[in-house]
Design a protein around this motif. Sequence first.
Motif, PDB file in Angstrom:
ATOM      1  N   LEU A  19      -2.203  -2.724   7.943  1.00  0.00           N
ATOM      2  CA  LEU A  19      -3.032  -2.019   6.959  1.00  0.00           C
ATOM      3  C   LEU A  19      -3.328  -0.598   7.417  1.00  0.00           C
ATOM      4  O   LEU A  19      -3.338   0.339   6.619  1.00  0.00           O
ATOM      5  N   GLY A  20      -3.572  -0.438   8.711  1.00  0.00           N
ATOM      6  CA  GLY A  20      -3.850   0.886   9.246  1.00  0.00           C
ATOM      7  C   GLY A  20      -2.653   1.819   9.134  1.00  0.00           C
ATOM      8  O   GLY A  20      -2.795   3.008   8.854  1.00  0.00           O
ATOM      9  N   ALA A  21      -1.479   1.278   9.343  1.00  0.00           N
ATOM     10  CA  ALA A  21      -0.276   2.103   9.258  1.00  0.00           C
ATOM     11  C   ALA A  21      -0.014   2.552   7.825  1.00  0.00           C
ATOM     12  O   ALA A  21       0.557   3.625   7.598  1.00  0.00           O
ATOM     13  N   GLN A  22      -0.430   1.783   6.864  1.00  0.00           N
ATOM     14  CA  GLN A  22      -0.190   2.106   5.455  1.00  0.00           C
ATOM     15  C   GLN A  22      -1.300   2.966   4.851  1.00  0.00           C
ATOM     16  O   GLN A  22      -1.127   3.503   3.777  1.00  0.00           O
ATOM     17  N   ASN A  23      -2.412   3.096   5.529  1.00  0.00           N
ATOM     18  CA  ASN A  23      -3.567   3.805   4.975  1.00  0.00           C
ATOM     19  C   ASN A  23      -3.938   5.001   5.850  1.00  0.00           C
ATOM     20  O   ASN A  23      -4.916   4.971   6.582  1.00  0.00           O
ATOM     21  N   GLN A  24      -3.183   6.065   5.735  1.00  0.00           N
ATOM     22  CA  GLN A  24      -3.433   7.256   6.542  1.00  0.00           C
ATOM     23  C   GLN A  24      -4.212   8.324   5.765  1.00  0.00           C
ATOM     24  O   GLN A  24      -4.333   9.450   6.216  1.00  0.00           O
TER      25      GLN A  24
END
Length: 95
Positions: A19-24
Amino acid sequence: MKILGILFLVLCFLITLALGAQNQEVINFNYLIAQGEFKLSVILGIVFVIGFGIGWLVCGALYLKARLTARGLRKQVEKQRKELDKLRTDPLKEH
């Protein structure tokens, strides 16, 4: 059972990373006393860690309470077992 718990924790961590990688995106986050601009992935990570900590504290407190209760009950059973053994071995008193 312990392995399942570890696997669940690793799975949650991997989902958080995904999720962190997709939500920058940078968002404006208003909290009680101020506001700031943070990456959405940072906020997701912080909320995950806080939730994990709170869950750990609650479960730990319940586990500790159960252990203390079990210890008290074991002592009570041992005391009653000694009393019962004493009653079984003592001769019967007649009036």
